[in-house]
Design a protein around this motif. Structure first.
Motif, PDB file in Angstrom:
ATOM      1  N   ALA A   1       0.928  -1.499   0.045  1.00 20.20           N
ATOM      2  CA  ALA A   1      -0.340  -0.113  -0.304  1.00 20.20           C
ATOM      3  C   ALA A   1       0.528   1.004  -0.181  1.00 20.20           C
ATOM      4  N   PHE A   2       1.661   0.997   0.406  1.00 17.91           N
ATOM      5  CA  PHE A   2       3.033   1.838   0.421  1.00 17.91           C
ATOM      6  C   PHE A   2       3.554   2.286  -0.425  1.00 17.91           C
TER       7      PHE A   2
ATOM      8  N   LYS B   1       1.868   1.380  -3.432  1.00 18.56           N
ATOM      9  CA  LYS B   1       0.797   2.071  -4.452  1.00 18.56           C
ATOM     10  C   LYS B   1       0.581   4.686  -4.032  1.00 18.56           C
ATOM     11  N   THR B   2       1.148   4.140  -3.322  1.00 20.01           N
ATOM     12  CA  THR B   2       0.433   5.569  -2.396  1.00 20.01           C
ATOM     13  C   THR B   2       1.778   6.905  -3.246  1.00 20.01           C
TER      14      THR B   2
ATOM     15  N   ILE C   1       1.086   9.511  -5.407  1.00 19.04           N
ATOM     16  CA  ILE C   1       1.595  10.894  -5.579  1.00 19.04           C
ATOM     17  C   ILE C   1       2.605  11.179  -6.813  1.00 19.04           C
TER      18      ILE C   1
END
Length: 84
Positions: free
Chosen positions: A2-3, A5-6, A10
């Motif tokens: 998830a990190f 993907k974030t 961004i």
């Protein structure tokens, strides 16, 4: 996961905004320049029209000078004497 993907989202948003700014900035700046030019042209035309109406008129502006009061004086005069 998830990190990662974030971070990817961004970066995608950053590069998309960067591309859009490069695409639309010249158009926005030219619009602003045209508006400013028309504003100055209108002000110049208004000033010129008012000057043309007053051709031949004599205008005397008198400046009134007011005397300074003691409270408006700054500092004081000091007389120095030379010592031997």
């Amino acid at each position: 996961m998830a990190f990662l993907k974030t971070i990817l989202i961004i970066l995608l948003v950053y590069y998309l905004l960067k591309f859009l700014v490069k695409l639309f900035a010249p158009k926005i700046l030219s619009y602003a320049a045209k508006k400013t030019e028309s504003h100055f042209k209108q002000a110049f035309d208004n000033q010129r029209a008012s000057d043309e109406e007053n051709i031949g008129d004599v205008i005397i502006n008198k400046k009134t000078s007011k005397k300074k009061n003691d409270s408006e004086k700054v500092g004081e005069y000091i007389d120095f004497e030379e010592l031997d």
